[in-house]
Design a protein around this motif. Structure first.
Motif, PDB file in Angstrom:
ATOM      1  N   VAL A  44       0.876  -1.179   0.000  1.00 36.62           N
ATOM      2  CA  VAL A  44       0.000   0.000   0.000  1.00 36.62           C
ATOM      3  C   VAL A  44       0.908   1.222   0.000  1.00 36.62           C
ATOM      4  O   VAL A  44       1.876   1.268   0.774  1.00 36.62           O
ATOM      5  N   VAL A  45       0.613   2.194  -0.882  1.00 38.72           N
ATOM      6  CA  VAL A  45       1.440   3.409  -0.901  1.00 38.72           C
ATOM      7  C   VAL A  45       0.572   4.649  -0.768  1.00 38.72           C
ATOM      8  O   VAL A  45      -0.584   4.667  -1.193  1.00 38.72           O
ATOM      9  N   PHE A  46       1.152   5.675  -0.171  1.00 34.14           N
ATOM     10  CA  PHE A  46       0.467   6.959   0.035  1.00 34.14           C
ATOM     11  C   PHE A  46       1.328   8.041  -0.632  1.00 34.14           C
ATOM     12  O   PHE A  46       2.085   8.732   0.053  1.00 34.14           O
ATOM     13  N   PRO A  47       1.245   8.181  -1.960  1.00 32.18           N
ATOM     14  CA  PRO A  47       2.133   9.134  -2.638  1.00 32.18           C
ATOM     15  C   PRO A  47       1.791  10.549  -2.221  1.00 32.18           C
ATOM     16  O   PRO A  47       0.648  10.824  -1.848  1.00 32.18           O
ATOM     17  N   ASN A  48       2.784  11.455  -2.250  1.00 36.15           N
ATOM     18  CA  ASN A  48       2.410  12.832  -1.937  1.00 36.15           C
ATOM     19  C   ASN A  48       2.824  13.843  -2.987  1.00 36.15           C
ATOM     20  O   ASN A  48       2.819  15.044  -2.715  1.00 36.15           O
ATOM     21  N   SER A  49       3.135  13.378  -4.192  1.00 33.01           N
ATOM     22  CA  SER A  49       3.340  14.345  -5.275  1.00 33.01           C
ATOM     23  C   SER A  49       3.005  13.707  -6.616  1.00 33.01           C
ATOM     24  O   SER A  49       3.001  12.473  -6.749  1.00 33.01           O
ATOM     25  N   VAL A  50       2.731  14.579  -7.580  1.00 31.79           N
ATOM     26  CA  VAL A  50       2.450  14.146  -8.941  1.00 31.79           C
ATOM     27  C   VAL A  50       3.648  13.357  -9.486  1.00 31.79           C
ATOM     28  O   VAL A  50       3.483  12.310 -10.124  1.00 31.79           O
ATOM     29  N   GLU A  51       4.845  13.857  -9.192  1.00 30.38           N
ATOM     30  CA  GLU A  51       6.061  13.203  -9.702  1.00 30.38           C
ATOM     31  C   GLU A  51       6.144  11.760  -9.206  1.00 30.38           C
ATOM     32  O   GLU A  51       6.532  10.857  -9.953  1.00 30.38           O
ATOM     33  N   GLN A  52       5.802  11.549  -7.935  1.00 31.35           N
ATOM     34  CA  GLN A  52       5.866  10.189  -7.386  1.00 31.35           C
ATOM     35  C   GLN A  52       4.895   9.257  -8.117  1.00 31.35           C
ATOM     36  O   GLN A  52       5.225   8.121  -8.439  1.00 31.35           O
ATOM     37  N   ILE A  53       3.691   9.772  -8.394  1.00 37.42           N
ATOM     38  CA  ILE A  53       2.693   8.908  -9.075  1.00 37.42           C
ATOM     39  C   ILE A  53       3.178   8.591 -10.495  1.00 37.42           C
ATOM     40  O   ILE A  53       3.081   7.449 -10.960  1.00 37.42           O
TER      41      ILE A  53
END
Ligand SMILES: Cc1cc2nc3c(=O)[nH]c(=O)nc-3n(C[C@H](O)[C@H](O)[C@H](O)COP(=O)(O)OP(=O)(O)OC[C@H]3O[C@@H](n4cnc5c(N)ncnc54)[C@H](O)[C@@H]3O)c2cc1C
Length: 480
Positions: A44-53
């Motif tokens: 499970v991941v909780f990305p926090n930026s557009v770049e990460q996604i």
């Protein structure tokens, strides 16, 4: 299973504090509000930026694992349930309201904003965000856009799609795309907004959402009408909508639901009545008075036992809470609660209500029925137990028959909850082969590796390399 080296790559993109492959997290994100379906994700991941996604989507396409976008997990068609070889990408940390533009009457939000928060923000400026799913206090706007969620005010004010003006999203292959904007008129290119709204997390991951907000109505009035039968209340609904009144709310509860709600929420409902309508009208004072008078006449003509008018806002909220708590109240009765949302044209509502009663009797199931009657959108809810296979089979047969009846009456298998996993086997009833293949071609063109939320809406061969299965029966062999 996704290889450990790949999981480590994902962890290094989002940071170890935003990554988990613990058994606890995998279990928590293995299901949503839909009964029966569950599957453990690999992480499970909780990305926090557009770049990460973007980076995650690139790695997913290289390493061929699935990515399941998720909001609050209140979905009722299994849209955010993982598949094998997948990670869940949770968007609930994206909670910022980025801008309220009073001149253009728009609000720009991140996808993890709780739906109710948007209307609370709009209220500060005497503006209004009408879509109000029953889950309004917990669901996210990203989930609402992905499902094109409706709500109690859908009849007069429409559903989520009527308020989405622009979207920023990341495509299945990892490109950042922005569509729409603050223009009230804009016909440049294909209408991608209407493709993305209701795409159930299969065509893009929303990262910004621009919504229309409207002036707040000056006055509203709430009424409760009691009827001796569900069919009478259905006729009253048809009568109200055909006499040029558009209530802001026109909700139906049958006797099983009334009893469960009263037992749960203690709102003072009369449990001896067979059926009730909760009706709200809003607008200018003269309009409200006029609509109220006409509604009373229609209810009387359709055998209403009595009509109560809420004296103040507190009483109005109490009556509305009866409807809002219907699902939770029914869910307490049995281990498994299957809620559906077959929808028919409004004029066909009495016929549909009668058919449901007949099917329930013949299949010998316990079912509470309620819903957005003004939209023809019913939520027949089966109270069953998934551990008892025979009981579960009867519940499934009941819904199969209800969907068939809805289609026969010109209706749909889902008015607002989406197709997801739960209803994909019925989609062919509505669209036929050609319709489903058209949707599949779109999915395959945009997501050639079938990475983003695969197996939802329809089943496509995972990692199908450019080849589309030829017929539906062939497609059914490719279970995700
Ligand atoms: C008690 C109760 C009452 C409800 N009442 C209503 C109602 O009145 N009307 C109605 O329409 N629904 C209703 N629902 C269903 C549900 O709340 C809605 O479908 C809601 O839109 C789901 O939002 P969510 O944040 O929980 O999304 P999730 O359940 O997490 O996800 C739903 C879908 O959206 C996708 N998704 C989520 N976030 C994103 C994103 N950022 N980008 C791309 N895709 C994304 C997921 O992949 C999934 O396919 C109700 C549910 C419950 C439990």
């Amino acid at each position: 299973m996704i290889k450990e080296s790949v999981l480590n790559k994902i962890k290094s993109i989002v940071g170890k504090e935003n990554f988990s492959d613990s058994q606890e997290h995998r279990i928590v994100y293995s299901y949503d509000a839909t009964p029966v379906f569950h599957q453990l994700p690999d992480a499970v991941v909780f990305p926090n930026s557009v770049e990460q996604i973007i980076e995650i989507m690139k790695v997913a396409n290289e390493e061929k694992f699935a990515v399941i976008p998720r909001g609050a997990g209140t979905g009722l068609s299994g849209g955010s349930i993982p598949v094998e070889n997948s990670i869940v990408l949770v968007m609930t940390k994206w909670r910022k309201i980025l801008e309220v533009d009073i001149d253009n009457q728009t609000i720009l939000v991140e996808p993890g904003v709780i739906t109710e928060t948007i209307d609370i923000e709009a209220m500060k400026y005497n503006l209004f965000y009408p879509p109000d799913p029953g889950s309004i206090k917990v669901c996210t706007i990203g989930g609402n856009v992905a499902e094109n969620a409706g709500g109690l005010r859908g009849l007069k004010y429409g559903v989520t799609k009527n308020y989405v003006m622009g979207l920023e999203f990341i495509s299945p292959t990892g490109e950042l795309i922005s569509i729409g904007g603050k223009n009230y008129k804009d016909v440049a290119g294909y209408n991608l907004r209407d493709v993305m709204v209701g795409s159930e997390g299969t065509l893009g991951i929303f990262t910004k959402i621009l919504l229309r907000i409207i002036p707040r109505p000056k006055l509203s009035r709430t009424l409760l009408a009691a009827f001796p039968s569900a069919v009478d209340s259905g006729k009253a609904v048809a009568g109200i909508t055909s006499s040029s009144i558009i209530p802001s709310m026109l909700e139906f509860l049958d006797n099983t639901t009334i009893k469960c709600v009263e037992d749960y929420a203690k709102v003072g409902l009369d449990t001896s009545i067979e059926s009730l309508l909760i009706i709200e009208v809003d607008g200018k004072t003269s309009e409200v008075e006029d609509d109220q008078k006409k509604i009373l006449e229609v209810c009387e003509k359709n055998n209403a036992l009595y009509v109560k008018i809420a004296r103040d806002e507190n009483e109005a909220n109490r009556l509305k809470s009866a409807r809002r708590s219907a699902f939770s109240a029914l869910a307490r009765v049995s281990p498994t609660t299957i809620l559906e949302d077959a929808t028919v044209p409004r004029s066909k509502l009495p016929e549909m209500l009668e058919k449901i009663q007949q099917i329930v009797k013949e299949e010998d199931v316990m079912l509470g029925n309620f819903g957005h009657a003004g939209d023809g959108n019913l939520h027949p809810t089966c109270l069953t137990d998934e551990r008892d296979k025979e009981k579960l089979h009867r519940a499934e047969k009941t819904f199969e028959r209800i969907f068939n009846e809805a289609i026969k009456l010109g209706g749909t298998i889902t008015g607002e909850h989406g197709t997801g996993l739960a209803k994909k086997q019925f989609l062919e009833l509505q669209f036929g082969n050609a319709g489903i293949e058209f949707m599949m071609k779109l999915k395959q063109a945009l997501d050639p590796n079938n990475i983003l939320n695969p197996g939802k809406i329809f089943t496509l061969k995972p990692k199908c390399e450019g080849k589309l299965p030829k017929s539906i029966s062939e497609i059914k062999n490719f279970e995700v």
